[in-house]
Design an enzyme around this catalytic site. Structure first.
Site, PDB file in Angstrom:
ATOM      1  N   SER A   1       0.702  -1.269   0.109  1.00 54.67           N
ATOM      2  CA  SER A   1      -0.002  -0.116  -0.112  1.00 54.67           C
ATOM      3  C   SER A   1       0.976   1.295  -0.132  1.00 54.67           C
ATOM      4  CB  SER A   1      -0.677   0.196   1.173  1.00 54.67           C
ATOM      5  OG  SER A   1      -1.183   1.316   1.547  1.00 54.67           O
TER       6      SER A   1
ATOM      7  N   TYR B   1      -2.408  -0.405  10.243  1.00 51.58           N
ATOM      8  CA  TYR B   1      -2.463  -0.580   8.638  1.00 51.58           C
ATOM      9  C   TYR B   1      -1.206  -0.186   8.184  1.00 51.58           C
ATOM     10  CZ  TYR B   1      -4.368  -1.016   4.087  1.00 51.58           C
ATOM     11  OH  TYR B   1      -4.466  -1.373   2.566  1.00 51.58           O
TER      12      TYR B   1
HETATM   13  P1  NAD Z   1     -11.639  -6.093  -0.311  1.00 52.35           P
HETATM   14  O1  NAD Z   1     -12.200  -5.969   1.112  1.00 52.35           O
HETATM   15  O2  NAD Z   1     -12.609  -6.085  -1.500  1.00 52.35           O
HETATM   16  O3  NAD Z   1     -11.038  -7.673  -0.372  1.00 52.35           O
HETATM   17  C1  NAD Z   1     -10.417  -8.209   0.636  1.00 52.35           C
HETATM   18  C2  NAD Z   1     -10.862  -9.737   0.669  1.00 52.35           C
HETATM   19  O4  NAD Z   1     -10.411 -10.437   1.665  1.00 52.35           O
HETATM   20  C3  NAD Z   1     -12.384  -9.720   0.894  1.00 52.35           C
HETATM   21  O5  NAD Z   1     -13.138 -10.564   0.002  1.00 52.35           O
HETATM   22  C4  NAD Z   1     -12.287 -10.557   2.489  1.00 52.35           C
HETATM   23  O6  NAD Z   1     -13.590 -11.181   2.676  1.00 52.35           O
HETATM   24  C5  NAD Z   1     -11.070 -11.271   2.472  1.00 52.35           C
HETATM   25  N1  NAD Z   1     -10.610 -11.401   3.494  1.00 52.35           N
HETATM   26  C6  NAD Z   1     -10.629 -10.845   4.632  1.00 52.35           C
HETATM   27  N2  NAD Z   1      -9.842 -11.613   5.756  1.00 52.35           N
HETATM   28  C7  NAD Z   1      -9.547 -12.821   5.380  1.00 52.35           C
HETATM   29  C8  NAD Z   1      -9.005 -13.865   5.737  1.00 52.35           C
HETATM   30  N3  NAD Z   1      -8.684 -14.105   7.053  1.00 52.35           N
HETATM   31  N4  NAD Z   1      -8.804 -14.868   4.853  1.00 52.35           N
HETATM   32  C9  NAD Z   1      -9.229 -14.760   3.673  1.00 52.35           C
HETATM   33  N5  NAD Z   1      -9.865 -13.993   3.053  1.00 52.35           N
HETATM   34  C10 NAD Z   1      -9.927 -12.840   3.899  1.00 52.35           C
HETATM   35  O7  NAD Z   1     -10.514  -5.316  -0.399  1.00 52.35           O
HETATM   36  P2  NAD Z   1      -9.565  -4.590  -1.562  1.00 52.35           P
HETATM   37  O8  NAD Z   1      -9.737  -3.393  -1.516  1.00 52.35           O
HETATM   38  O9  NAD Z   1      -9.737  -5.352  -2.592  1.00 52.35           O
HETATM   39  O10 NAD Z   1      -8.194  -4.904  -1.002  1.00 52.35           O
HETATM   40  C11 NAD Z   1      -7.345  -6.059  -1.423  1.00 52.35           C
HETATM   41  C12 NAD Z   1      -5.812  -5.652  -0.707  1.00 52.35           C
HETATM   42  O11 NAD Z   1      -5.376  -4.487  -1.623  1.00 52.35           O
HETATM   43  C13 NAD Z   1      -5.499  -5.517   0.480  1.00 52.35           C
HETATM   44  O12 NAD Z   1      -4.382  -6.137   0.983  1.00 52.35           O
HETATM   45  C14 NAD Z   1      -5.689  -4.205   0.822  1.00 52.35           C
HETATM   46  O13 NAD Z   1      -4.893  -3.837   2.275  1.00 52.35           O
HETATM   47  C15 NAD Z   1      -4.922  -3.762  -0.411  1.00 52.35           C
HETATM   48  N6  NAD Z   1      -5.173  -2.337  -0.856  1.00 52.35           N
HETATM   49  C16 NAD Z   1      -6.321  -1.846  -1.206  1.00 52.35           C
HETATM   50  C17 NAD Z   1      -6.420  -0.232  -1.468  1.00 52.35           C
HETATM   51  C18 NAD Z   1      -7.643   0.112  -1.989  1.00 52.35           C
HETATM   52  O14 NAD Z   1      -7.585   1.399  -2.338  1.00 52.35           O
HETATM   53  N7  NAD Z   1      -8.687  -0.718  -2.114  1.00 52.35           N
HETATM   54  C19 NAD Z   1      -5.286   0.253  -1.633  1.00 52.35           C
HETATM   55  C20 NAD Z   1      -4.057  -0.209  -1.316  1.00 52.35           C
HETATM   56  C21 NAD Z   1      -3.841  -1.651  -0.937  1.00 52.35           C
END
Ligand code: NAD
Length: 282
Positions: free
Chosen positions: A165, A178
């Site tokens: 991130s 985070y």
């Molecule tokens: P999201 O919430 O849409 O997806 C995360 C998924 O992980 C969900 O489907 C959830 O059910 C699953 N999950 C949560 N805990 C879990 C566990 N213990 N075991 C298995 N699955 C589990 O989030 P996203 O926005 O798609 O984020 C995905 C990744 O990208 C994350 O690591 C997040 O930190 C990172 N990220 C997101 C952004 C953003 O702007 N959305 C920016 C930078 C980084």
């Protein structure tokens, strides 16, 4: 004569995508499938994982299976691995995408002022929220790697991509757990890349910039006017390209990092951020 351009060499490979039921990783899994990669979609939410796998199969005709697995439970990952090996074959790639933040490790105020209530500041943060966030982001990357990378070492080839991130370089306000847990992912990416360097397994990470998704839209866009909220405005002001990214814009970097196009690259974290990490704001 110049040498021919190298093939991506993704076709027929098997990838495990954790958090594959979510916004970013479902898009990543679809991009892999479009290049012929068979995908195991792992998520706590089985329904979401199965829905993504069905979409992949109908959109690409490439095999994809949704599994319920908890990235914090080794036994559930091992069970998934057995099923993946039986149904899709040996694992070539791992995308460590499951991650997130906990509200109880989020301060209410950005910068503490003398008149603030202590519970709204650093002093109101809950250890339990730190534990949850560190566990999900860091151990949730470590454990799947422990379970799935053994196939790659056996095959003397493979690729791991961790999802970091913008917080990993410089912390954003309000979310110290985070931020620190994503910084730990960058550090672990480098450590494991060195450790695996002679095995044929490469380890890299992607640091996404700011994406506008259904989950954060209410924070970043005013529902009534459609204008940016103050937080949304800060983000686009801090992004030289002056816009949000999309999950699709992360996929080129993922394909690159898993393909033979990056075969001498290991231990890097690539920001895909419209210039956010390069910009001092002045
Ligand atoms: P999201 O919430 O849409 O997806 C995360 C998924 O992980 C969900 O489907 C959830 O059910 C699953 N999950 C949560 N805990 C879990 C566990 N213990 N075991 C298995 N699955 C589990 O989030 P996203 O926005 O798609 O984020 C995905 C990744 O990208 C994350 O690591 C997040 O930190 C990172 N990220 C997101 C952004 C953003 O702007 N959305 C920016 C930078 C980084």
């Amino acid at each position: 004569m110049t040498a021919p351009v190298k093939e991506l060499n993704l076709n027929g490979k098997v990838a495990v995508v954790t958090g594959g039921g979510g916004v970013i990783c479902s898009t990543m899994a679809k991009a892999l499938a479009k290049h012929g990669v068979k995908t195991a979609i792992l998520d706590l939410n089985l329904e979401a994982a199965q829905r993504v796998a069905e979409e992949i199969k109908s959109e690409t005709g490439i095999e994809s299976i949704g599994f319920s697995a908890n990235v914090l439970e080794r036994s559930s990952l091992e069970e998934a691995k057995k099923a993946i090996n039986q149904q899709l074959g040996k694992i070539d790639f791992l995308v460590n995408g499951a991650g997130g933040n906990a509200a109880s490790a989020t301060s209410k105020v950005e910068k503490m002022a003398p008149e603030d209530k202590l519970e709204d500041t650093f002093f109101g943060l809950q250890l339990e929220g730190f534990d949850k966030t560190f566990d999900l982001n860091f151990k949730g990357t470590l454990l799947p790697t422990l379970v799935f990378a053994s196939d790659m070492v056996d095959q003397k080839a493979g690729g791991i991509v961790n999802i970091s991130s913008m917080n990993s370089y410089r912390p954003l306000t309000r979310i110290p757990a985070y931020s620190a847990s994503k910084a730990a992912i960058n550090n672990f990416t480098q450590w494991l890349a060195v450790h695996f360097a002679k095995t044929g397994v490469r380890v890299n990470a992607i640091a996404p910039g700011f994406l506008l998704t259904n989950q954060n839209r209410f924070l970043l866009v005013d529902e009534k006017t459609g204008e940016a909220t103050p937080r949304g405005q800060k983000i686009t002001n801090g992004t030289p390209m002056e816009r949000y990214g999309t999950p699709e814009e992360l996929t080129g970097t993922l394909l690159y990092l898993l393909s033979d196009w990056s075969e001498f690259i290991t231990g890097i974290v690539i920001p895909v951020d419209g210039g956010f990490s390069a910009y001092s704001g002045v």
